[in-house]
Motif scaffolding. Structure first.
Motif, PDB file in Angstrom:
ATOM      1  N   LYS A 122      50.765  20.981  20.461  1.00 34.01           N
ATOM      2  CA  LYS A 122      49.576  21.783  20.776  1.00 34.01           C
ATOM      3  C   LYS A 122      48.271  20.991  20.661  1.00 34.01           C
ATOM      4  O   LYS A 122      47.251  21.439  21.147  1.00 34.01           O
ATOM      5  N   SER A 123      48.318  19.836  20.035  1.00 40.91           N
ATOM      6  CA  SER A 123      47.131  18.995  19.911  1.00 40.91           C
ATOM      7  C   SER A 123      47.289  17.787  20.825  1.00 40.91           C
ATOM      8  O   SER A 123      48.223  17.008  20.677  1.00 40.91           O
ATOM      9  N   LYS A 124      46.365  17.627  21.777  1.00 40.04           N
ATOM     10  CA  LYS A 124      46.503  16.514  22.723  1.00 40.04           C
ATOM     11  C   LYS A 124      46.375  15.152  22.040  1.00 40.04           C
ATOM     12  O   LYS A 124      46.933  14.172  22.502  1.00 40.04           O
ATOM     13  N   HIS A 125      45.673  15.112  20.908  1.00 41.85           N
ATOM     14  CA  HIS A 125      45.486  13.834  20.213  1.00 41.85           C
ATOM     15  C   HIS A 125      46.748  13.364  19.500  1.00 41.85           C
ATOM     16  O   HIS A 125      46.904  12.174  19.235  1.00 41.85           O
ATOM     17  N   THR A 126      47.629  14.269  19.172  1.00 39.43           N
ATOM     18  CA  THR A 126      48.817  13.893  18.405  1.00 39.43           C
ATOM     19  C   THR A 126      50.132  14.111  19.150  1.00 39.43           C
ATOM     20  O   THR A 126      51.176  13.691  18.666  1.00 39.43           O
ATOM     21  N   SER A 127      50.093  14.726  20.308  1.00 39.21           N
ATOM     22  CA  SER A 127      51.338  15.090  20.993  1.00 39.21           C
ATOM     23  C   SER A 127      52.193  13.884  21.379  1.00 39.21           C
ATOM     24  O   SER A 127      53.419  13.975  21.356  1.00 39.21           O
ATOM     25  N   LYS A 128      51.588  12.772  21.713  1.00 43.28           N
ATOM     26  CA  LYS A 128      52.383  11.624  22.169  1.00 43.28           C
ATOM     27  C   LYS A 128      53.079  10.871  21.031  1.00 43.28           C
ATOM     28  O   LYS A 128      53.921  10.021  21.283  1.00 43.28           O
ATOM     29  N   PHE A 129      52.738  11.186  19.776  1.00 43.30           N
ATOM     30  CA  PHE A 129      53.344  10.480  18.650  1.00 43.30           C
ATOM     31  C   PHE A 129      54.208  11.391  17.773  1.00 43.30           C
ATOM     32  O   PHE A 129      54.566  11.026  16.669  1.00 43.30           O
ATOM     33  N   LYS A 130      54.544  12.593  18.255  1.00 41.56           N
ATOM     34  CA  LYS A 130      55.348  13.508  17.443  1.00 41.56           C
ATOM     35  C   LYS A 130      56.773  13.014  17.319  1.00 41.56           C
ATOM     36  O   LYS A 130      57.200  12.220  18.160  1.00 41.56           O
ATOM     37  N   PRO A 131      57.493  13.372  16.300  1.00 40.70           N
ATOM     38  CA  PRO A 131      57.166  14.314  15.237  1.00 40.70           C
ATOM     39  C   PRO A 131      56.320  13.676  14.124  1.00 40.70           C
ATOM     40  O   PRO A 131      56.282  12.458  13.961  1.00 40.70           O
ATOM     41  N   TRP A 132      55.663  14.562  13.379  1.00 43.83           N
ATOM     42  CA  TRP A 132      54.760  14.160  12.305  1.00 43.83           C
ATOM     43  C   TRP A 132      55.279  14.659  10.969  1.00 43.83           C
ATOM     44  O   TRP A 132      55.971  15.668  10.890  1.00 43.83           O
ATOM     45  N   LYS A 133      54.918  13.940   9.910  1.00 42.66           N
ATOM     46  CA  LYS A 133      55.210  14.407   8.553  1.00 42.66           C
ATOM     47  C   LYS A 133      53.918  14.354   7.748  1.00 42.66           C
ATOM     48  O   LYS A 133      53.050  13.505   7.989  1.00 42.66           O
ATOM     49  N   LEU A 134      53.796  15.257   6.810  1.00 42.38           N
ATOM     50  CA  LEU A 134      52.625  15.330   5.951  1.00 42.38           C
ATOM     51  C   LEU A 134      52.733  14.257   4.879  1.00 42.38           C
ATOM     52  O   LEU A 134      53.764  14.160   4.203  1.00 42.38           O
ATOM     53  N   VAL A 135      51.697  13.424   4.733  1.00 42.79           N
ATOM     54  CA  VAL A 135      51.713  12.398   3.690  1.00 42.79           C
ATOM     55  C   VAL A 135      50.658  12.641   2.613  1.00 42.79           C
ATOM     56  O   VAL A 135      50.757  12.095   1.520  1.00 42.79           O
ATOM     57  N   PHE A 136      49.640  13.472   2.919  1.00 41.87           N
ATOM     58  CA  PHE A 136      48.611  13.785   1.927  1.00 41.87           C
ATOM     59  C   PHE A 136      47.899  15.063   2.333  1.00 41.87           C
ATOM     60  O   PHE A 136      47.685  15.309   3.519  1.00 41.87           O
ATOM     61  N   HIS A 137      47.562  15.872   1.346  1.00 33.17           N
ATOM     62  CA  HIS A 137      46.637  16.982   1.593  1.00 33.17           C
ATOM     63  C   HIS A 137      45.956  17.376   0.291  1.00 33.17           C
ATOM     64  O   HIS A 137      46.490  17.159  -0.798  1.00 33.17           O
ATOM     65  N   CYS A 138      44.762  17.879   0.402  1.00 30.88           N
ATOM     66  CA  CYS A 138      44.040  18.418  -0.738  1.00 30.88           C
ATOM     67  C   CYS A 138      43.256  19.631  -0.257  1.00 30.88           C
ATOM     68  O   CYS A 138      42.984  19.773   0.936  1.00 30.88           O
ATOM     69  N   TRP A 139      42.921  20.525  -1.178  1.00 34.13           N
ATOM     70  CA  TRP A 139      42.215  21.735  -0.773  1.00 34.13           C
ATOM     71  C   TRP A 139      40.916  21.867  -1.541  1.00 34.13           C
ATOM     72  O   TRP A 139      40.757  21.329  -2.631  1.00 34.13           O
ATOM     73  N   PHE A 140      39.991  22.584  -0.936  1.00 36.14           N
ATOM     74  CA  PHE A 140      38.654  22.801  -1.485  1.00 36.14           C
ATOM     75  C   PHE A 140      38.318  24.282  -1.394  1.00 36.14           C
ATOM     76  O   PHE A 140      38.604  24.922  -0.388  1.00 36.14           O
ATOM     77  N   ASP A 141      37.679  24.825  -2.429  1.00 33.58           N
ATOM     78  CA  ASP A 141      37.177  26.196  -2.370  1.00 33.58           C
ATOM     79  C   ASP A 141      35.885  26.270  -1.567  1.00 33.58           C
ATOM     80  O   ASP A 141      35.631  27.246  -0.881  1.00 33.58           O
ATOM     81  N   ASP A 142      35.065  25.236  -1.682  1.00 30.05           N
ATOM     82  CA  ASP A 142      33.782  25.176  -0.975  1.00 30.05           C
ATOM     83  C   ASP A 142      34.032  24.698   0.455  1.00 30.05           C
ATOM     84  O   ASP A 142      34.539  23.598   0.661  1.00 30.05           O
ATOM     85  N   PRO A 143      33.697  25.485   1.483  1.00 34.02           N
ATOM     86  CA  PRO A 143      34.006  25.103   2.869  1.00 34.02           C
ATOM     87  C   PRO A 143      33.208  23.910   3.382  1.00 34.02           C
ATOM     88  O   PRO A 143      33.550  23.345   4.410  1.00 34.02           O
ATOM     89  N   HIS A 144      32.169  23.477   2.669  1.00 32.21           N
ATOM     90  CA  HIS A 144      31.361  22.344   3.127  1.00 32.21           C
ATOM     91  C   HIS A 144      31.941  20.996   2.670  1.00 32.21           C
ATOM     92  O   HIS A 144      31.770  19.986   3.350  1.00 32.21           O
ATOM     93  N   LYS A 145      32.620  20.989   1.551  1.00 29.52           N
ATOM     94  CA  LYS A 145      33.158  19.734   1.024  1.00 29.52           C
ATOM     95  C   LYS A 145      34.259  19.120   1.887  1.00 29.52           C
ATOM     96  O   LYS A 145      34.284  17.909   2.072  1.00 29.52           O
ATOM     97  N   PRO A 146      35.187  19.912   2.431  1.00 31.20           N
ATOM     98  CA  PRO A 146      36.218  19.269   3.258  1.00 31.20           C
ATOM     99  C   PRO A 146      35.657  18.647   4.533  1.00 31.20           C
ATOM    100  O   PRO A 146      36.194  17.655   5.020  1.00 31.20           O
ATOM    101  N   VAL A 147      34.587  19.198   5.059  1.00 31.95           N
ATOM    102  CA  VAL A 147      33.967  18.623   6.254  1.00 31.95           C
ATOM    103  C   VAL A 147      33.478  17.212   5.939  1.00 31.95           C
ATOM    104  O   VAL A 147      33.746  16.254   6.688  1.00 31.95           O
ATOM    105  N   ALA A 148      32.799  17.062   4.812  1.00 31.24           N
ATOM    106  CA  ALA A 148      32.291  15.749   4.409  1.00 31.24           C
ATOM    107  C   ALA A 148      33.438  14.790   4.084  1.00 31.24           C
ATOM    108  O   ALA A 148      33.397  13.612   4.446  1.00 31.24           O
ATOM    109  N   PHE A 149      34.482  15.295   3.404  1.00 34.49           N
ATOM    110  CA  PHE A 149      35.604  14.431   3.026  1.00 34.49           C
ATOM    111  C   PHE A 149      36.377  13.966   4.258  1.00 34.49           C
ATOM    112  O   PHE A 149      36.749  12.792   4.356  1.00 34.49           O
ATOM    113  N   GLU A 150      36.612  14.868   5.205  1.00 29.70           N
ATOM    114  CA  GLU A 150      37.297  14.473   6.437  1.00 29.70           C
ATOM    115  C   GLU A 150      36.480  13.430   7.193  1.00 29.70           C
ATOM    116  O   GLU A 150      37.022  12.436   7.678  1.00 29.70           O
TER     117      GLU A 150
END
Length: 81
Positions: free
Chosen positions: A36-64
């Motif tokens: 469903k994502s054109k940026h990643t479709s040609k390299f599928k399948p994918w596996k998750l290697v890292f994730h973190c979560w934030f309560d403040d919706p502004h912090k993940p924007v800056a971290f990404e």
């Protein structure tokens, strides 16, 4: 609602990584693996290697944004993957 920043790695092309942000990591990983994502479709399948979560919706924007910069990619390569 917590916001997540995540890094996925292509299983078919192990040198390919993608960094993103979402509110539901499992659902978003499913989107990447179903093409469903054109940026990643040609390299599928994918596996998750890292994730973190934030309560403040502004912090993940800056971290990404940081993880997509040159120094952020170096940090992720050394510390997160």
């Amino acid at each position: 609602m917590p916001h997540h920043v995540y890094i996925i790695q292509s299983e078919a092309h192990p040198n390919e990584f993608y960094t993103g942000m979402c509110t539901d990591v499992a659902s978003r990983l499913g989107d990447h693996n179903s093409g469903k994502s054109k940026h990643t479709s040609k390299f599928k399948p994918w596996k998750l290697v890292f994730h973190c979560w934030f309560d403040d919706p502004h912090k993940p924007v800056a971290f990404e944004k940081y993880l997509k910069s040159g120094s952020g990619r170096a940090f992720a390569s050394k510390r997160l993957r």
